[in-house]
Enzyme design. Structure first.
Site, PDB file in Angstrom:
ATOM      1  CE  LYS A 180      52.320  33.942  43.459  1.00 20.17           C
ATOM      2  NZ  LYS A 180      51.517  32.761  43.870  1.00 20.17           N
ATOM      3  CD  GLU A 255      42.658  34.416  30.531  1.00 16.92           C
ATOM      4  OE1 GLU A 255      41.553  34.518  31.112  1.00 16.92           O
ATOM      5  OE2 GLU A 255      43.304  33.368  30.450  1.00 16.92           O
ATOM      6  CD  GLU A 386      36.044  31.976  35.647  1.00 12.02           C
ATOM      7  OE1 GLU A 386      36.669  32.567  36.540  1.00 12.02           O
ATOM      8  OE2 GLU A 386      36.456  31.861  34.468  1.00 12.02           O
TER       9      GLU A 386
HETATM   10  P1  NAI Z   1      43.605  33.752  42.256  1.00 13.87           P
HETATM   11  O1  NAI Z   1      43.328  34.867  41.327  1.00 13.87           O
HETATM   12  O2  NAI Z   1      43.588  34.020  43.726  1.00 13.87           O
HETATM   13  O3  NAI Z   1      45.050  33.106  41.918  1.00 13.87           O
HETATM   14  C1  NAI Z   1      45.754  33.275  40.712  1.00 13.87           C
HETATM   15  C2  NAI Z   1      47.194  33.704  41.011  1.00 13.87           C
HETATM   16  O4  NAI Z   1      47.158  34.968  41.675  1.00 13.87           O
HETATM   17  C3  NAI Z   1      47.955  32.766  41.959  1.00 13.87           C
HETATM   18  O5  NAI Z   1      49.305  32.703  41.556  1.00 13.87           O
HETATM   19  C4  NAI Z   1      47.847  33.477  43.291  1.00 13.87           C
HETATM   20  O6  NAI Z   1      48.910  33.160  44.169  1.00 13.87           O
HETATM   21  C5  NAI Z   1      47.937  34.921  42.857  1.00 13.87           C
HETATM   22  N1  NAI Z   1      47.390  35.870  43.831  1.00 13.87           N
HETATM   23  C6  NAI Z   1      46.377  35.680  44.720  1.00 13.87           C
HETATM   24  N2  NAI Z   1      46.184  36.779  45.478  1.00 13.87           N
HETATM   25  C7  NAI Z   1      47.090  37.698  45.053  1.00 13.87           C
HETATM   26  C8  NAI Z   1      47.390  39.031  45.430  1.00 13.87           C
HETATM   27  N3  NAI Z   1      46.723  39.635  46.415  1.00 13.87           N
HETATM   28  N4  NAI Z   1      48.361  39.684  44.769  1.00 13.87           N
HETATM   29  C9  NAI Z   1      49.042  39.088  43.773  1.00 13.87           C
HETATM   30  N5  NAI Z   1      48.817  37.822  43.373  1.00 13.87           N
HETATM   31  C10 NAI Z   1      47.856  37.128  44.004  1.00 13.87           C
HETATM   32  O7  NAI Z   1      42.592  32.595  41.909  1.00 13.87           O
HETATM   33  P2  NAI Z   1      42.198  31.343  42.828  1.00 13.87           P
HETATM   34  O8  NAI Z   1      41.927  31.804  44.212  1.00 13.87           O
HETATM   35  O9  NAI Z   1      43.212  30.311  42.643  1.00 13.87           O
HETATM   36  O10 NAI Z   1      40.839  30.874  42.135  1.00 13.87           O
HETATM   37  C11 NAI Z   1      39.612  31.534  42.449  1.00 13.87           C
HETATM   38  C12 NAI Z   1      38.757  31.695  41.207  1.00 13.87           C
HETATM   39  O11 NAI Z   1      39.447  32.512  40.268  1.00 13.87           O
HETATM   40  C13 NAI Z   1      38.451  30.416  40.450  1.00 13.87           C
HETATM   41  O12 NAI Z   1      37.361  29.743  41.003  1.00 13.87           O
HETATM   42  C14 NAI Z   1      38.183  30.954  39.072  1.00 13.87           C
HETATM   43  O13 NAI Z   1      36.862  31.423  38.980  1.00 13.87           O
HETATM   44  C15 NAI Z   1      39.130  32.123  38.940  1.00 13.87           C
HETATM   45  N6  NAI Z   1      40.368  31.742  38.219  1.00 13.87           N
HETATM   46  C16 NAI Z   1      40.464  32.026  36.886  1.00 13.87           C
HETATM   47  C17 NAI Z   1      41.558  31.612  36.166  1.00 13.87           C
HETATM   48  C18 NAI Z   1      41.687  31.871  34.709  1.00 13.87           C
HETATM   49  O14 NAI Z   1      42.271  31.066  33.985  1.00 13.87           O
HETATM   50  N7  NAI Z   1      41.251  33.002  34.206  1.00 13.87           N
HETATM   51  C19 NAI Z   1      42.636  30.833  36.785  1.00 13.87           C
HETATM   52  C20 NAI Z   1      42.466  30.632  38.203  1.00 13.87           C
HETATM   53  C21 NAI Z   1      41.357  31.068  38.869  1.00 13.87           C
END
Ligand code: NAI
Ligand code: MG
Length: 487
Positions: A180, A255, A386
């Site tokens: 996904k 991660e 972060e």
């Molecule tokens: P997010 O954690 O919401 O998104 C990452 C993935 O999780 C996407 O594919 C999203 O569709 C999925 N996702 C979101 N809600 C979900 C749920 N309830 N159940 C299952 N999957 C779900 O991160 P977002 O909103 O894009 O970014 C927010 C913050 O997260 C950023 O500002 C950053 O601080 C952090 N982040 C960290 C990352 C890393 O590389 N460790 C990558 C992306 C975001």
């Protein structure tokens, strides 16, 4: 936009070796963050599509993919890697448009994806169990088996690298994957599915369902047919994934990013450190899990480091991804707002330097000028949270003990680096720093696919990358055979 060269339809899911519309027929708009325009429509997958993808993965395990030998799995991964490299320009363009990543950085991600395929191709037939000396009359050995269906929820910041490290390792072991990708950026995930299919990956071994996290993502993480979940993204969603997986009692790899420090000691070669100090904070516009957002500097070198970093910041330009400058836009207007809110929290701090957004950058793009804050207390929000944008803070320290205390003084623990010529200090700190990777006199080690990676604390748990990932994506079975001696 035409994405014809890679032969996929971006508005579809890839399930069971075919492109198919999501069951509801609904789509989402994919935005180009360099100018705010709509790139194309993508599928808004839902639980029914995830269900179909899991069923297809199960069917693959029961047929060709499940029967493939380790050598055959390795060969198909090698062919995927070769096809990825053949399409480097197309993939880099897609990533640049979709993520806003400057082209040079996007090309590096394509090469990394190919390297993961090469590495896991070569490792597929080298993952093996052990024989264990045991009681008289027994032969005991272990088998490394695939979990079965693995779920992969990835973010938008490094889609290709994260597909490489998680899907690559999972396939090497013989799992069948349901991926996904993030709703903000999923084109290279779709292109990868097409290339893997062309390379001969059996039907159903890799399925891709784009969609919103709370819909397709939640459905995948809660699906009872999934035997292992790999997630990269925010801490909040990581907790949801682990909670969902707990209902099915399946393992998770999380991660979740970090607040990674670089420690610059009095005896450091500051000029050698300088490019790393800055690049590690602004690469991919700071939207990197292992970004170095905290620079800790011995007080005797503090002014020098701040002034040299400020000099570099002055030359940083943010602009459209295809202009290939040092910094692109953030991935979305929403991410820009998040980062701007953080910068506003630094109103009480000193801004040592800022880069600039180039004049030709379209007003609809998600641009933020890289910003360097100094004189930051270690407990300030900007030094604890972060930010995920091109923002770094510089913090002074007086001695080694204080440096370690500040470095370890956040809830995260992903990576850290030590700049010092003192070998004993290097070894001491490698042990004391709370992180999954420690770098000595470098940062990131070029991102090598061979190097196990993952965090501690809120940065998550489990390890991906390198050979180590194969242990996480496999399940160990112990076989004890009894064969009484015959006289
Ligand atoms: P997010 O954690 O919401 O998104 C990452 C993935 O999780 C996407 O594919 C999203 O569709 C999925 N996702 C979101 N809600 C979900 C749920 N309830 N159940 C299952 N999957 C779900 O991160 P977002 O909103 O894009 O970014 C927010 C913050 O997260 C950023 O500002 C950053 O601080 C952090 N982040 C960290 C990352 C890393 O590389 N460790 C990558 C992306 C975001
Ligand atoms: Mg989110």
């Amino acid at each position: 936009m035409s994405i014809e060269p890679l032969g996929m339809d971006a508005a579809l899911c890839f399930i069971g070796g075919k492109w198919c519309a999501p069951e509801t027929g609904q789509t989402l708009d994919l935005i180009n963050p360099s100018d705010g325009s709509t790139l194309c429509a993508i599928a808004r997958g839902q639980a029914a599509d995830i269900d179909a993808a899991v069923t297809s993965a199960e069917a693959a395990l029961a047929s060709d993919w499940g029967r493939a030998t380790a050598v055959e799995r390795g060969r198909v991964l090698a062919r995927i890697g070769a096809l990825v490299l053949e399409n480097i320009e197309e993939l880099a363009q897609l990533e640049a448009l979709d993520v806003g990543k400057p082209l040079t950085q996007a090309r590096a991600d394509v090469v990394a994806l190919a390297r993961y395929m090469e590495f896991y191709a070569g490792s597929a037939d080298k993952l093996h169990g052990a024989t264990i000396p045991y009681l008289d009359g027994y032969t005991v050995y272990t088998l490394r088996e695939p979990h079965g269906v693995t779920g992969h929820i990835i973010p938008w910041n490094y889609p290709m690298q994260i597909i490489g490290r998680s899907v690559g390792a999972a396939l090497a072991v013989g799992n069948a994957c349901v991926l996904k990708p993030a709703e903000e950026a999923c084109l290279t995930a779709l292109a990868f599915a097409e290339l893997a299919h062309r390379a001969g990956l059996p039907t159903g071994a890799l399925n891709v369902v784009p969609g919103i996290g709370a819909e397709a993502g939640a459905a995948l993480s809660a699906h009872p047919g999934v035997h292992h979940m790999s997630f990269t993204g925010s801490v909040g969603v990581g907790k949801l994934i682990q909670t969902a997986a707990a209902q099915n009692v399946v393992p998770v790899t999380l991660e979740l990013g970090g607040k990674s420090p670089q420690l610059v000691f009095e005896d450091a070669d500051v000029d050698a450190a300088l490019p790393f100090l800055v690049n590690a904070g602004i690469q991919n516009a700071g939207q990197t899990c292992s970004a170095s957002s905290r620079i800790l500097v011995h007080r005797n070198r503090y002014d020098e480091v701040v002034s040299k970093m400020a000099g570099r910041y002055g030359a940083l330009r943010a602009g459209p991804a295809l202009d290939d400058l040092e910094v692109g836009p953030l991935v979305s207007g929403r991410q820009k707002e998040i980062v701007e809110e953080f910068i506003a929290k630094g109103a009480d701090l000193e801004v040592a330097a800022q880069g600039h957004v180039v004049e030709r950058a379209p007003s609809g793009g998600a641009y933020v000028a890289p910003t360097l804050f100094t004189g930051v207390a270690p407990d300030h929000r900007l030094a604890q949270d972060e930010i995920f944008g091109p923002v770094q803070v510089v913090i002074p320290f007086d001695d080694e003990a204080q440096a370690v205390q500040i470095a370890n003084g956040t809830d995260f623990g992903l990576v850290a680096s030590v700049w010092s010529e003192n070998g004993a200090r290097q070894m001491r700190l490698a042990k004391k720093l709370r992180a999954g990777q420690v770098f000595i006199n470098n940062y990131g080690a070029g991102g090598g696919v061979e190097l196990p990676f993952g965090g501690t604390g809120l940065s998550g748990h489990g390890r991906e990358k390198g050979f180590e990932a194969l242990y996480g994506f496999s399940s160990l079975k112990t076989v004890a055979a009894f064969h009484a001696e015959k006289d």
